[in-house]
Motif scaffolding. Structure first.
Motif, short mmCIF file in Angstrom:
data_model
loop_
_atom_site.label_atom_id
_atom_site.label_comp_id
_atom_site.label_asym_id
_atom_site.label_seq_id
_atom_site.Cartn_x
_atom_site.Cartn_y
_atom_site.Cartn_z
N LYS A 73 32.87 42.55 41.18
CA LYS A 73 33.88 43.30 40.64
C LYS A 73 33.98 44.26 41.80
N SER A 74 35.12 44.99 42.21
CA SER A 74 35.26 46.07 43.00
C SER A 74 35.62 47.17 42.11
N SER A 75 35.16 48.17 42.78
CA SER A 75 35.34 49.52 42.06
C SER A 75 36.53 50.38 42.25
N VAL A 96 43.69 39.59 58.07
CA VAL A 96 43.21 38.41 57.51
C VAL A 96 42.15 38.62 56.66
N GLU A 97 42.42 38.11 55.41
CA GLU A 97 41.36 38.21 54.03
C GLU A 97 41.02 37.01 53.57
N ASP A 98 39.67 37.11 53.08
CA ASP A 98 39.31 35.86 52.30
C ASP A 98 40.02 35.64 51.02
N ILE A 99 40.13 36.86 50.18
CA ILE A 99 40.99 36.72 48.81
C ILE A 99 41.20 38.21 48.29
N VAL A 100 42.59 37.96 47.40
CA VAL A 100 42.74 39.29 46.92
C VAL A 100 42.72 39.05 45.46
N ASP A 101 42.00 39.86 45.01
CA ASP A 101 41.59 39.82 43.66
C ASP A 101 42.06 41.04 42.93
N SER A 102 41.60 42.09 42.53
CA SER A 102 42.16 43.02 41.91
C SER A 102 43.06 43.82 42.90
N GLY A 103 43.04 43.73 44.28
CA GLY A 103 43.95 44.48 45.10
C GLY A 103 43.55 45.59 45.46
N ARG A 104 42.35 45.91 45.06
CA ARG A 104 42.18 47.62 45.43
C ARG A 104 41.70 47.62 46.83
N THR A 105 40.86 46.69 47.18
CA THR A 105 40.23 46.74 48.81
C THR A 105 41.48 46.68 49.55
N LEU A 106 42.43 45.85 49.45
CA LEU A 106 43.38 45.72 50.32
C LEU A 106 44.46 46.70 50.32
N ASP A 128 44.34 33.86 46.58
CA ASP A 128 44.94 34.77 45.89
C ASP A 128 44.64 34.51 44.20
N LYS A 129 44.09 35.54 43.50
CA LYS A 129 43.93 35.44 42.15
C LYS A 129 44.81 36.50 41.38
N PRO A 130 46.42 36.21 41.43
CA PRO A 130 47.26 36.87 40.61
C PRO A 130 46.98 37.47 39.35
N ASP A 148 41.82 32.49 37.71
CA ASP A 148 40.68 33.63 37.54
C ASP A 148 39.26 32.99 37.40
N GLU A 149 38.82 32.62 38.36
CA GLU A 149 37.14 31.87 38.42
C GLU A 149 36.72 32.62 39.67
N TYR A 150 35.39 32.48 39.70
CA TYR A 150 34.60 33.00 40.76
C TYR A 150 34.34 31.87 41.96
N VAL A 151 34.87 32.18 42.98
CA VAL A 151 34.87 30.96 44.06
C VAL A 151 33.94 31.49 45.28
N VAL A 152 33.49 30.35 46.05
CA VAL A 152 32.55 30.50 47.19
C VAL A 152 32.90 29.47 48.15
N GLY A 155 33.46 31.32 53.61
CA GLY A 155 33.39 32.96 54.07
C GLY A 155 33.14 33.57 52.70
N LEU A 156 33.35 32.92 51.72
CA LEU A 156 33.25 33.87 50.38
C LEU A 156 31.62 33.45 49.97
N ASP A 157 31.07 34.45 49.33
CA ASP A 157 29.74 34.20 49.06
C ASP A 157 29.69 34.74 47.55
N TYR A 158 28.36 34.14 47.05
CA TYR A 158 27.74 34.57 45.68
C TYR A 158 26.36 35.11 46.02
P1 IMP Z 1 39.55 43.25 45.38
O1 IMP Z 1 39.44 44.58 45.75
O2 IMP Z 1 39.21 43.20 43.91
O3 IMP Z 1 41.05 42.57 45.50
O4 IMP Z 1 38.50 42.41 45.85
C1 IMP Z 1 38.36 41.83 46.82
C2 IMP Z 1 36.91 41.40 47.42
O5 IMP Z 1 36.20 41.01 46.15
C3 IMP Z 1 37.12 40.23 48.29
O6 IMP Z 1 37.45 40.48 49.76
C4 IMP Z 1 35.69 39.58 48.09
O7 IMP Z 1 34.81 40.00 48.98
C5 IMP Z 1 35.51 39.94 46.75
N1 IMP Z 1 35.78 38.73 45.72
C6 IMP Z 1 36.68 38.75 44.94
N2 IMP Z 1 36.86 37.74 44.00
C7 IMP Z 1 35.88 36.90 44.66
C8 IMP Z 1 35.46 35.46 44.44
O8 IMP Z 1 36.01 34.81 43.46
N3 IMP Z 1 34.49 35.05 45.23
C9 IMP Z 1 33.95 35.82 46.26
N4 IMP Z 1 34.24 37.07 46.45
C10 IMP Z 1 35.33 37.77 45.84
#
Ligand code: IMP
Ligand code: MG
Length: 173
Positions: A73-75, A96-106, A128-130, A148-152, A155-158
Motif C-alpha cells: 500500500k502506498s502512503s 512507462v509504469e507497471d501499475i496504477v493503483d491508488s494513483g498517488r505515485t503517478l 490499471d486497478k481503477p 483489485d487483487e495483488y498481482v506479480v 516486473g511486479l514483485d511480492y
Molecule cells: P500507487 O501509488 O498506489 O498507484 O502505487 C503504485 C505502485 O504500487 C506500483 O508502481 C507498484 O510498485 C505498487 N503496486 C500496486 N499494486 C501492486 C500489485 O498488485 N502488485 C505489485 N505492486 C503493486
C-alpha cells in the motif's frame, strides 16, 4: 514462504497487448521521437518489451521512486531515489509504469516531470486497478484493467520476488 501464483494474464496475452500498444504509439508519434521514462524497478520489463515494438525513434531514461509505506500500500508520500540522467526539455515524453493503483505515485511523479518542460507528457501503464483509485490520474495507454487483487510478474514483485515471471499472476497466500 508457501504462497502460490494463479495466472491472470498469460504471456501470450500480455505480449499481444504490448504489441498493440507499441503500434498505437508508433502511429500517434509518427514523425517524432519518443522519450520513454521507466519507473524502476517494476516498469523495466514492460518498457523493454514496449520499446522493441515502437517503430519511431526512441530514447530511454530511468528513474526510481519510493513511497513511504509498506509493501502492498502506498502512503502518498513519494521520494525520488534515482533521478533521470537527461533533461526533459522539449521532448515528447511517455512515462512507462507497471501499475496504477491508488494513483498517488503517478500523480506526484507527473507533476514533478511536467515542471521540467517536456513538449508533451503521457502516461502508459501495463496494468490499471481503477477500483483502487484515490487520486485522479489520466492514463493515456493502458494494457489491462484488472480487479483489485495483488498481482506479480512482468516486473511486479511480492517482497522483491516474482518480477521475472513472463506472465501476470495473482498471489494466493
Ligand atoms: P500507487 O501509488 O498506489 O498507484 O502505487 C503504485 C505502485 O504500487 C506500483 O508502481 C507498484 O510498485 C505498487 N503496486 C500496486 N499494486 C501492486 C500489485 O498488485 N502488485 C505489485 N505492486 C503493486
Ligand atoms: Mg511501479
Amino acid at each position: 514462504m508457501a504462497e502460490s501464483i494463479r495466472v491472470l494474464l498469460s504471456e501470450e496475452e500480455v505480449d499481444a497487448r504490448i504489441q498493440a500498444i507499441g503500434e498505437q504509439i508508433s502511429r500517434d508519434y509518427e514523425g517524432k521521437q519518443v522519450h520513454l521514462i521507466c519507473v524502476l524497478k517494476g516498469g523495466s520489463f514492460f518498457m523493454c518489451e514496449l520499446a522493441k515494438r515502437i517503430s519511431v525513434p526512441v530514447s530511454l531514461d530511468f528513474m526510481s521512486v519510493a513511497s513511504y509505506g509498506n509493501d502492498t500500500k502506498s502512503s502518498g508520500l513519494v521520494r525520488i531515489v534515482k533521478d533521470l540522467d537527461e533533461s526533459l526539455k522539449d521532448k515528447d515524453v511517455i512515462v512507462v509504469e507497471d501499475i496504477v493503483d491508488s494513483g498517488r505515485t503517478l500523480s506526484y511523479l507527473l507533476e514533478v516531470l511536467r515542471g521540467r518542460g517536456p513538449k508533451s507528457l503521457r502516461l502508459c501503464t501495463l496494468l490499471d486497478k481503477p477500483d483502487r483509485r484515490v487520486v485522479d490520474v489520466k492514463v493515456d495507454y493502458t494494457g489491462f484493467q484488472i480487479p483489485d487483487e495483488y498481482v506479480v510478474g512482468y516486473g511486479l514483485d511480492y517482497a522483491q520476488k516474482y518480477r521475472n515471471l513472463p506472465y501476470i499472476g495473482v498471489v494466493e497466500l
